[in-house]
Design an enzyme around this catalytic site. Structure first.
Site, PDB file in Angstrom:
ATOM      1  N   CYS A 140      -5.597   5.305  10.968  1.00 55.09           N
ATOM      2  CA  CYS A 140      -5.575   6.280   9.864  1.00 55.09           C
ATOM      3  C   CYS A 140      -6.630   7.369  10.070  1.00 55.09           C
ATOM      4  CB  CYS A 140      -5.788   5.558   8.545  1.00 55.09           C
ATOM      5  SG  CYS A 140      -7.118   4.334   8.578  1.00 55.09           S
ATOM      6  N   HIS A 220     -10.481   6.834   2.470  1.00 55.27           N
ATOM      7  CA  HIS A 220     -11.635   7.229   3.279  1.00 55.27           C
ATOM      8  C   HIS A 220     -11.946   8.695   2.951  1.00 55.27           C
ATOM      9  CE1 HIS A 220     -10.687   3.844   5.925  1.00 55.27           C
ATOM     10  NE2 HIS A 220      -9.572   4.395   6.339  1.00 55.27           N
TER      11      HIS A 220
HETATM   12  P1  NAD Z   1      -2.158  -6.529   6.801  1.00 56.85           P
HETATM   13  O1  NAD Z   1      -3.055  -7.703   6.936  1.00 56.85           O
HETATM   14  O2  NAD Z   1      -2.027  -5.879   5.472  1.00 56.85           O
HETATM   15  O3  NAD Z   1      -0.686  -6.934   7.255  1.00 56.85           O
HETATM   16  C1  NAD Z   1      -0.436  -7.703   8.407  1.00 56.85           C
HETATM   17  C2  NAD Z   1       0.761  -8.598   8.149  1.00 56.85           C
HETATM   18  O4  NAD Z   1       1.034  -9.354   9.323  1.00 56.85           O
HETATM   19  C3  NAD Z   1       0.505  -9.604   7.019  1.00 56.85           C
HETATM   20  O5  NAD Z   1       1.638  -9.624   6.160  1.00 56.85           O
HETATM   21  C4  NAD Z   1       0.351 -10.944   7.762  1.00 56.85           C
HETATM   22  O6  NAD Z   1       0.807 -12.044   7.006  1.00 56.85           O
HETATM   23  C5  NAD Z   1       1.251 -10.710   8.970  1.00 56.85           C
HETATM   24  N1  NAD Z   1       0.905 -11.557  10.105  1.00 56.85           N
HETATM   25  C6  NAD Z   1      -0.299 -12.135  10.403  1.00 56.85           C
HETATM   26  N2  NAD Z   1      -0.191 -12.855  11.544  1.00 56.85           N
HETATM   27  C7  NAD Z   1       1.105 -12.732  11.967  1.00 56.85           C
HETATM   28  C8  NAD Z   1       1.815 -13.252  13.060  1.00 56.85           C
HETATM   29  N3  NAD Z   1       1.225 -14.035  13.986  1.00 56.85           N
HETATM   30  N4  NAD Z   1       3.141 -12.956  13.173  1.00 56.85           N
HETATM   31  C9  NAD Z   1       3.757 -12.160  12.274  1.00 56.85           C
HETATM   32  N5  NAD Z   1       3.128 -11.634  11.195  1.00 56.85           N
HETATM   33  C10 NAD Z   1       1.809 -11.914  11.061  1.00 56.85           C
HETATM   34  O7  NAD Z   1      -2.603  -5.504   7.916  1.00 56.85           O
HETATM   35  P2  NAD Z   1      -2.405  -3.931   7.903  1.00 56.85           P
HETATM   36  O8  NAD Z   1      -3.511  -3.336   7.139  1.00 56.85           O
HETATM   37  O9  NAD Z   1      -1.001  -3.616   7.536  1.00 56.85           O
HETATM   38  O10 NAD Z   1      -2.684  -3.585   9.437  1.00 56.85           O
HETATM   39  C11 NAD Z   1      -1.686  -3.700  10.424  1.00 56.85           C
HETATM   40  C12 NAD Z   1      -2.072  -2.834  11.602  1.00 56.85           C
HETATM   41  O11 NAD Z   1      -2.127  -1.482  11.149  1.00 56.85           O
HETATM   42  C13 NAD Z   1      -3.437  -3.127  12.226  1.00 56.85           C
HETATM   43  O12 NAD Z   1      -3.384  -2.810  13.597  1.00 56.85           O
HETATM   44  C14 NAD Z   1      -4.352  -2.139  11.531  1.00 56.85           C
HETATM   45  O13 NAD Z   1      -5.510  -1.841  12.274  1.00 56.85           O
HETATM   46  C15 NAD Z   1      -3.425  -0.942  11.434  1.00 56.85           C
HETATM   47  N6  NAD Z   1      -3.751   0.014  10.364  1.00 56.85           N
HETATM   48  C16 NAD Z   1      -4.166  -0.410   9.149  1.00 56.85           C
HETATM   49  C17 NAD Z   1      -4.488   0.519   8.176  1.00 56.85           C
HETATM   50  C18 NAD Z   1      -5.000   0.115   6.839  1.00 56.85           C
HETATM   51  O14 NAD Z   1      -5.818   0.830   6.288  1.00 56.85           O
HETATM   52  N7  NAD Z   1      -4.562  -0.969   6.249  1.00 56.85           N
HETATM   53  C19 NAD Z   1      -4.359   1.876   8.443  1.00 56.85           C
HETATM   54  C20 NAD Z   1      -3.869   2.294   9.674  1.00 56.85           C
HETATM   55  C21 NAD Z   1      -3.574   1.339  10.652  1.00 56.85           C
END
Ligand code: NAD
Length: 342
Positions: A140, A220
């Protein structure tokens, strides 16, 4: 061509990408994976999305009243591409499975740049991702920095960028993360990782970043100082940012004096989950000193900003659009991303 898409990891990012795919006419959501039968799984199931789960957990879903379409492996065998939105580092562990299924894949910013063929930002390097197999949509913070820096670079030239990132401590639903009462240098030893991450998209930019984590959850904020090649006025910069896609200017005169105002605005205009896909810039923060030294401040809605980028990345990988601006326009129309407000 309609691309069959599956989403592995249905959390903050995954569920938003799923909703965005449902709005596209050149891609189809085959299903999503859930590890637990929680309310997100129930909501998705009752809205007609096919749920896949790890084999060992399928019984838990059935007991919770959710009919599962199959295992995660079954899901992968039904797709042209998987969007990996699992937590940081988990995507890398899944990559061999995606390879085994002959899939293309998009990873998120939590994964390392060397996992993929190319790191992606639609405005900066769409064309370089055409036909690639493994693509990473950058984080992000990096996405926002890239949109701003690219717009300044293409309009005025950029000599160097120095930026401070005030990071949210957790997403709103996360109850185990902090800080609750502290500002935490991230890290104490400068610089932060954001500068090198921007260079995976804009390699020639001179950028140094610092970051601090704050006890907020909804946005942020970036405080950015840019030395430009050209002498400019604040109005020149306002004009350039105003014309750029996925960047919006908000005036203090209308009450936009905090990130809370951006969130309230998104709620008032009826954005689902108050998602702000655009970079909302505090218009009056745009200040030029010494002719070419620019300062500005803007917010970043971490939960939403990468969503349109994932949609464009799918189009680039399958060459559904060869011109990045055509894809950006298409995505922006479907997600009702604004070019200007009001
Ligand atoms: P999150 O924790 O909200 O979601 C991740 C999901 O994956 C959860 O539903 C979890 O249950 C599931 N999960 C966990 N282990 C798993 C597995 N082995 N197999 C299948 N599913 C599984 O995370 P998020 O915030 O959505 O982040 C996801 C990605 O996006 C990360 O790389 C993060 O760095 C990136 N990201 C996050 C944000 C943010 O602010 N939240 C912003 C930009 C990018």
């Amino acid at each position: 061509m309609v691309v069959n898409v599956v989403i592995n990891g249905y959390g903050t990012i995954g569920k938003r990408i799923a909703d965005a795919i449902l709005l596209q006419d050149d891609m189809k959501l085959i299903g999503i994976s859930k590890t637990k039968p929680d309310f997100s799984a129930l909501l998705a199931y009752h809205s007609g999305i096919h749920i896949y789960a790890p084999k060992e957990n399928i019984e838990r879903f059935e007991n919770a009243g959710i009919s599962v379409a199959g295992s995660i492996e079954d899901m992968l065998s039904n797709a042209d591409i998987v969007i990996d939105a699992t937590p940081q580092g988990v995507g890398a562990k899944y990559k061999p499975l995606y390879e085994k299924h002959g899939l293309k894949a998009i990873f998120q910013g939590g994964e390392k740049a060397d996992l993929v063929d190319i790191s992606f930002n639609a405005l900066c390097n769409y064309e370089k991702a055409l036909g690639k197999r493994f693509v990473r949509v950058v984080s992000c913070n990096t996405t926002a920095l890239c949109r701003i820096i690219w717009t300044l670079k293409t309009n005025f030239g950029v000599k160097k960028v120095r930026a401070t990132i005030v990071r949210r401590g957790a997403d709103p639903h996360e109850i185990k993360k902090g800080p609750i009462e502290a500002l935490v240098p991230n890290p104490v030893t400068l610089p932060s990782h954001h500068g090198p991450d921007v260079k995976t998209i804009i390699p020639d930019v001179d950028i140094v970043t610092t970051a601090v984590v704050a006890p907020v959850s909804r946005m942020h904020m970036h405080i950015v100082n840019v030395e430009l090649e050209k002498t400019v006025t604040a109005d020149d910069v306002i004009d350039a940012l105003d014309k750029a896609p996925r960047i919006l200017l908000f005036s203090e005169k209308s009450g936009f004096n905090s990130t809370a105002a951006f969130i309230e605005w998104a709620r008032d205009i009826g954005r689902k989950r108050y998602d702000i896909y655009e970079v909302p810039v505090f218009k009056e923060s745009i200040t030029v000193v010494n002719g070419n030294e620019l300062w500005l401040m803007y917010g970043v809605h971490q939960e939403a900003i990468v969503v349109p980028e994932n949609i464009d990345a799918i189009r680039a990988i399958f060459e559904l659009e060869r011109d990045g601006f055509n894809s950006i326009n298409k995505t922006d129309n479907t997600l009702r991303i604004l070019r200007r407000w009001p």
